[in-house]
Design a protein around this motif. Structure first.
Motif, PDB file in Angstrom:
ATOM      1  N   ASP A  32      77.638  55.746  37.497  1.00 31.86           N
ATOM      2  CA  ASP A  32      78.802  55.002  37.984  1.00 31.86           C
ATOM      3  C   ASP A  32      78.738  53.502  37.672  1.00 31.86           C
ATOM      4  OD1 ASP A  32      79.858  57.364  39.076  1.00 31.86           O
ATOM      5  OD2 ASP A  32      78.776  57.061  40.954  1.00 31.86           O
ATOM      6  N   ILE A  33      77.784  53.090  36.835  1.00 32.93           N
ATOM      7  CA  ILE A  33      77.680  51.673  36.464  1.00 32.93           C
ATOM      8  C   ILE A  33      77.880  51.496  34.966  1.00 32.93           C
ATOM      9  CG2 ILE A  33      76.170  49.643  36.359  1.00 32.93           C
ATOM     10  CD1 ILE A  33      74.810  50.576  38.887  1.00 32.93           C
ATOM     11  N   CYS A  34      77.127  52.290  34.187  1.00 33.07           N
ATOM     12  CA  CYS A  34      77.191  52.195  32.727  1.00 33.07           C
ATOM     13  C   CYS A  34      76.668  53.509  32.155  1.00 33.07           C
ATOM     14  CB  CYS A  34      76.359  51.003  32.223  1.00 33.07           C
ATOM     15  SG  CYS A  34      74.604  51.076  32.700  1.00 33.07           S
ATOM     16  N   THR A  35      76.383  53.546  30.884  1.00 37.27           N
ATOM     17  CA  THR A  35      75.846  54.756  30.278  1.00 37.27           C
ATOM     18  C   THR A  35      74.322  54.700  30.261  1.00 37.27           C
ATOM     19  OG1 THR A  35      75.812  53.850  28.031  1.00 37.27           O
ATOM     20  CG2 THR A  35      77.862  54.898  28.779  1.00 37.27           C
ATOM     21  N   GLN A  36      73.702  55.876  30.145  1.00 36.86           N
ATOM     22  CA  GLN A  36      72.245  55.930  30.011  1.00 36.86           C
ATOM     23  C   GLN A  36      71.804  55.188  28.754  1.00 36.86           C
ATOM     24  OE1 GLN A  36      70.551  59.854  30.201  1.00 36.86           O
ATOM     25  NE2 GLN A  36      68.535  59.176  29.511  1.00 36.86           N
ATOM     26  N   ALA A  37      72.622  55.263  27.702  1.00 37.25           N
ATOM     27  CA  ALA A  37      72.294  54.558  26.454  1.00 37.25           C
ATOM     28  C   ALA A  37      72.198  53.054  26.682  1.00 37.25           C
ATOM     29  CB  ALA A  37      73.340  54.869  25.392  1.00 37.25           C
ATOM     30  N   THR A  38      73.048  52.526  27.565  1.00 43.14           N
ATOM     31  CA  THR A  38      72.993  51.094  27.876  1.00 43.14           C
ATOM     32  C   THR A  38      71.669  50.738  28.531  1.00 43.14           C
ATOM     33  OG1 THR A  38      75.398  50.938  28.131  1.00 43.14           O
ATOM     34  CG2 THR A  38      74.077  49.234  29.201  1.00 43.14           C
ATOM     35  N   ILE A  39      71.218  51.576  29.471  1.00 47.77           N
ATOM     36  CA  ILE A  39      69.932  51.333  30.133  1.00 47.77           C
ATOM     37  C   ILE A  39      68.805  51.380  29.104  1.00 47.77           C
ATOM     38  CG2 ILE A  39      68.325  52.117  31.908  1.00 47.77           C
ATOM     39  CD1 ILE A  39      70.932  50.999  32.998  1.00 47.77           C
TER      40      ILE A  39
END
Length: 291
Positions: A32-39
């Motif tokens: 609910d914040i961003c994508t796993q790829a962003t992390i």
């Protein structure tokens, strides 16, 4: 007039540290914040997200911006990060060069002071061959006022003490700390697989100590644990080193399984681009063929 600060830089390794401290996967942190790829980009490439995403991640991790964000000119954090990466590769002289750039009196957080002391212990032990100095620094990591029960630095510093005492030839004391590190690792409230490289490193170091003690059955037990853990998670990290130790232990026991393990270790050393290990293994296999 107030000096304008340079661009902000996010410390991906610190994000990873606090995420794991919370027991979150990348997907759980991103939800609910961003994508796993962003992390993944944040942790692996220090990719700075939008301020909105950054503030929401900080809230979920229950930390402050200062914990993971620095100005681009913050050379201390960069040097600590470079030291950590060099140690993980076993590049101890290079780690010593990076750490020499850090002035301990400039460290402001207790966590950074513990990291500095742990890195100093590893550099003293493996780069400078000074186990007494290493014991001093590992002990500072474990100062009761600072120690965090069962966190990574506690486990690694405890193991470091075992390695340092083994280097000194104080085998009984070394065994106490090695057993303690194993117990801490076993009881650590970390989800399996989240600390893959650390777990494998621990079993590799422990196996090396037992090999020096000529306790080959213990070598094989701990190497097998490390190999099983790595293969379970499809990791090649230190797998060549582990198979090399297994081959050497079998060779010392005059066990025919040494041949197969040498072959596997050589193949993995080529895959992992480990020229020093590969050269050592080729020398050992040539010696065995001539024997």
């Amino acid at each position: 007039m107030q000096r304008e600060q340079g661009p902000l830089r996010i410390l991906g390794e610190r994000v990873r540290y606090y995420r794991k401290l919370k027991g979150l996967s990348q997907a759980e942190l991103a939800k609910d914040i961003c994508t796993q790829a962003t992390i993944s980009l944040i942790e692996k490439r220090n990719k700075v997200p939008s301020m909105n995403i950054l503030m929401r991640l900080i809230g979920r991790l229950d930390i402050t911006m200062d914990d993971i964000v620095v100005a681009n000119h913050d050379s201390i954090q960069q040097s600590l990060s470079d030291t950590d990466k060099a140690l993980r590769r076993g590049a101890y002289p290079q780690a010593a060069e990076f750490l020499a750039k850090v002035r301990s009196e400039k460290l402001t957080t207790e966590e950074d002071k513990r990291r500095f002391n742990y890195y100093s212990g590893m550099v003293e032990l493996f780069a400078h061959k000074a186990p007494d100095e290493a014991i001093y620094y590992f002990g500072r990591v474990l100062t009761p006022m600072l120690v965090k029960d069962r966190d990574l630095l506690t486990i690694m510093a405890t193991l470091g003490l075992g390695l340092a005492y083994a280097e000194k030839g104080t085998h009984e004391r070394a065994r106490v700390y090695i057993d303690q590190a194993l117990a801490l690792l076993h009881d650590a409230p970390f989800p399996e697989g989240r600390y893959l490289d650390v777990v494998i490193t621990i079993f590799w170091h422990i196996s090396r100590v037992f090999f020096e003690l000529e306790e080959y059955a213990a070598v094989l037990t701990n190497v097998k644990t490390g190999i099983d853990f790595a293969t379970k998670h499809d990791s090649l990290f230190l797998l060549d080193e582990l198979y090399a130790l297994q081959a050497r232990a079998y060779d010392a026991l005059a066990d025919k399984r040494a041949d197969e393990n040498y072959q596997i270790a050589v193949a993995l050393a080529r895959v992992n681009h480990s020229p020093q290990l590969l050269a050592a293994l080729e020398t050992e296999t040539s010696r065995r063929e001539l024997a």
